[in-house]
Scaffold this motif. Structure first.
Motif, PDB file in Angstrom:
ATOM      1  N   ALA A 161      73.717 -20.265  48.889  1.00 15.44           N
ATOM      2  CA  ALA A 161      73.711 -18.995  48.158  1.00 15.44           C
ATOM      3  C   ALA A 161      72.546 -18.126  48.614  1.00 15.44           C
ATOM      4  N   ILE A 162      72.656 -16.865  48.252  1.00 12.68           N
ATOM      5  CA  ILE A 162      71.627 -15.885  48.567  1.00 12.68           C
ATOM      6  C   ILE A 162      71.684 -14.793  47.504  1.00 12.68           C
ATOM      7  N   LEU A 163      70.561 -14.151  47.229  1.00 14.41           N
ATOM      8  CA  LEU A 163      70.553 -12.980  46.342  1.00 14.41           C
ATOM      9  C   LEU A 163      70.802 -11.739  47.188  1.00 14.41           C
ATOM     10  N   SER A 164      71.572 -10.829  46.649  1.00 11.61           N
ATOM     11  CA  SER A 164      71.842  -9.559  47.314  1.00 11.61           C
ATOM     12  C   SER A 164      71.686  -8.449  46.273  1.00 11.61           C
ATOM     13  N   TYR A 165      71.359  -7.276  46.729  1.00  8.37           N
ATOM     14  CA  TYR A 165      71.149  -6.148  45.826  1.00  8.37           C
ATOM     15  C   TYR A 165      72.001  -4.976  46.296  1.00  8.37           C
ATOM     16  N   HIS A 166      72.618  -4.311  45.315  1.00  9.80           N
ATOM     17  CA  HIS A 166      73.513  -3.193  45.638  1.00  9.80           C
ATOM     18  C   HIS A 166      73.608  -2.275  44.420  1.00  9.80           C
ATOM     19  N   GLN A 167      73.665  -0.979  44.654  1.00 12.48           N
ATOM     20  CA  GLN A 167      73.874  -0.020  43.572  1.00 12.48           C
ATOM     21  C   GLN A 167      75.261   0.583  43.739  1.00 12.48           C
ATOM     22  N   PRO A 168      76.218   0.158  42.895  1.00 16.56           N
ATOM     23  CA  PRO A 168      77.567   0.724  42.990  1.00 16.56           C
ATOM     24  C   PRO A 168      77.544   2.230  42.741  1.00 16.56           C
ATOM     25  N   ALA A 169      78.451   2.929  43.380  1.00 16.74           N
ATOM     26  CA  ALA A 169      78.549   4.384  43.226  1.00 16.74           C
ATOM     27  C   ALA A 169      78.715   4.750  41.759  1.00 16.74           C
ATOM     28  N   GLY A 170      77.897   5.681  41.276  1.00 21.07           N
ATOM     29  CA  GLY A 170      77.968   6.165  39.907  1.00 21.07           C
ATOM     30  C   GLY A 170      77.192   5.318  38.905  1.00 21.07           C
ATOM     31  N   TRP A 171      76.623   4.188  39.327  1.00 18.86           N
ATOM     32  CA  TRP A 171      75.850   3.346  38.422  1.00 18.86           C
ATOM     33  C   TRP A 171      74.415   3.826  38.409  1.00 18.86           C
ATOM     34  N   ASN A 172      73.706   3.578  37.307  1.00 20.15           N
ATOM     35  CA  ASN A 172      72.354   4.091  37.118  1.00 20.15           C
ATOM     36  C   ASN A 172      71.285   3.359  37.916  1.00 20.15           C
ATOM     37  N   ARG A 173      71.559   2.110  38.284  1.00 21.29           N
ATOM     38  CA  ARG A 173      70.530   1.353  38.996  1.00 21.29           C
ATOM     39  C   ARG A 173      71.151   0.291  39.886  1.00 21.29           C
ATOM     40  N   GLN A 174      70.315  -0.232  40.736  1.00 25.65           N
ATOM     41  CA  GLN A 174      70.693  -1.321  41.624  1.00 25.65           C
ATOM     42  C   GLN A 174      70.941  -2.586  40.807  1.00 25.65           C
ATOM     43  N   GLN A 175      71.935  -3.343  41.191  1.00 20.89           N
ATOM     44  CA  GLN A 175      72.281  -4.581  40.507  1.00 20.89           C
ATOM     45  C   GLN A 175      71.936  -5.778  41.393  1.00 20.89           C
ATOM     46  N   THR A 176      71.798  -6.931  40.769  1.00 18.41           N
ATOM     47  CA  THR A 176      71.489  -8.171  41.468  1.00 18.41           C
ATOM     48  C   THR A 176      72.739  -9.043  41.515  1.00 18.41           C
ATOM     49  N   TYR A 177      73.021  -9.584  42.675  1.00 23.01           N
ATOM     50  CA  TYR A 177      74.206 -10.419  42.875  1.00 23.01           C
ATOM     51  C   TYR A 177      73.806 -11.735  43.522  1.00 23.01           C
ATOM     52  N   VAL A 178      74.473 -12.799  43.137  1.00 21.83           N
ATOM     53  CA  VAL A 178      74.384 -14.068  43.846  1.00 21.83           C
ATOM     54  C   VAL A 178      75.654 -14.159  44.681  1.00 21.83           C
ATOM     55  N   VAL A 179      75.474 -14.365  45.964  1.00 16.92           N
ATOM     56  CA  VAL A 179      76.610 -14.572  46.856  1.00 16.92           C
ATOM     57  C   VAL A 179      76.572 -16.027  47.289  1.00 16.92           C
ATOM     58  N   THR A 180      77.696 -16.711  47.122  1.00 17.24           N
ATOM     59  CA  THR A 180      77.789 -18.091  47.594  1.00 17.24           C
ATOM     60  C   THR A 180      78.728 -18.135  48.784  1.00 17.24           C
ATOM     61  N   ARG A 181      78.503 -19.111  49.641  1.00 13.97           N
ATOM     62  CA  ARG A 181      79.450 -19.330  50.739  1.00 13.97           C
ATOM     63  C   ARG A 181      79.647 -20.824  50.928  1.00 13.97           C
ATOM     64  N   ARG A 182      80.902 -21.140  51.212  1.00  9.18           N
ATOM     65  CA  ARG A 182      81.298 -22.536  51.446  1.00  9.18           C
ATOM     66  C   ARG A 182      81.897 -22.627  52.844  1.00  9.18           C
ATOM     67  N   TRP A 183      81.592 -23.723  53.493  1.00  7.09           N
ATOM     68  CA  TRP A 183      82.144 -24.000  54.819  1.00  7.09           C
ATOM     69  C   TRP A 183      83.167 -25.128  54.764  1.00  7.09           C
ATOM     70  N   HIS A 184      83.402 -25.655  53.561  1.00 13.41           N
ATOM     71  CA  HIS A 184      84.344 -26.759  53.386  1.00 13.41           C
ATOM     72  C   HIS A 184      85.301 -26.427  52.249  1.00 13.41           C
ATOM     73  N   ASP A 185      86.508 -26.929  52.364  1.00 11.79           N
ATOM     74  CA  ASP A 185      87.461 -26.920  51.257  1.00 11.79           C
ATOM     75  C   ASP A 185      87.855 -28.374  51.069  1.00 11.79           C
ATOM     76  N   GLY A 186      87.169 -29.048  50.157  1.00 10.11           N
ATOM     77  CA  GLY A 186      87.317 -30.495  50.060  1.00 10.11           C
ATOM     78  C   GLY A 186      86.706 -31.119  51.302  1.00 10.11           C
ATOM     79  N   LYS A 187      87.478 -31.899  52.020  1.00  8.74           N
ATOM     80  CA  LYS A 187      86.989 -32.512  53.264  1.00  8.74           C
ATOM     81  C   LYS A 187      87.302 -31.654  54.482  1.00  8.74           C
ATOM     82  N   GLN A 188      88.038 -30.594  54.288  1.00  4.43           N
ATOM     83  CA  GLN A 188      88.469 -29.734  55.384  1.00  4.43           C
ATOM     84  C   GLN A 188      87.404 -28.688  55.720  1.00  4.43           C
TER      85      GLN A 188
END
Length: 164
Positions: free
Chosen positions: A70-97
């Protein structure tokens, strides 16, 4: 909400349907924690664009078997008052695959002071709470509310008109 006093800790976990500026601002005005996961490509793309090209060293393993990070990412969606904090996860496996390309998930979070694994764990508890509700609904021959198109749900809410 008047039943929940300010000294009771609340972590509201929501899905894609609640990823709205008004909802986030409502929660930000309270002393509560919240997280919102979303899968809509239009919402995910700007957040994923912020992390594109980051080196492997920027990612933090969040599972002991190193199948998810995982990693933290920051982004301010259009029309929103401030930047938001997001956790992005990534997986390289689907079960054993092994996957040819990683699978990402994006979660808007109200906090960034907790370890990434904890933020993800807390949000994913949402599914456990939903699953706990399914048993009683199934036992009563009801379906996931608020679906009123099923006759069983209408009967419980007193909305079925009986033909005589």
């Amino acid at each position: 909400m008047p039943l929940v006093s300010d000294d009771i800790p609340v972590w509201a976990r929501m899905d894609n349907a609640y990823y709205r500026k008004q909802v986030v601002e409502w929660f930000e005005a309270r002393p509560w924690d919240f997280s919102i996961s979303f899968t809509n490509d239009n919402y995910c793309r700007p957040v994923l664009d912020c992390i594109e090209g980051l080196p492997k060293s920027a990612w933090t393993p969040i599972r002991s078997d190193n199948t998810e990070e995982a990693i933290l990412s920051y982004h301010q969606p259009a029309g929103w008052n401030r930047q938001q904090t997001y956790v992005v996860t990534r997986r390289w496996h689907d079960g054993k695959q092994w996957l040819a390309v990683p699978r990402y998930s994006v979660i808007l979070v109200s906090r960034s002071d907790l370890p990434l694994a904890e933020l993800v764990r807390r949000h994913r508890e949402k599914q456990g709470q939903e699953n706990a509700q399914k048993g009683p609904l199934i036992d009563l021959d009801l379906h996931h509310p608020p679906c009123r198109s099923f006759h069983a749900n209408q009967a419980c809410s007193g909305q079925v008109k009986m033909d005589t």
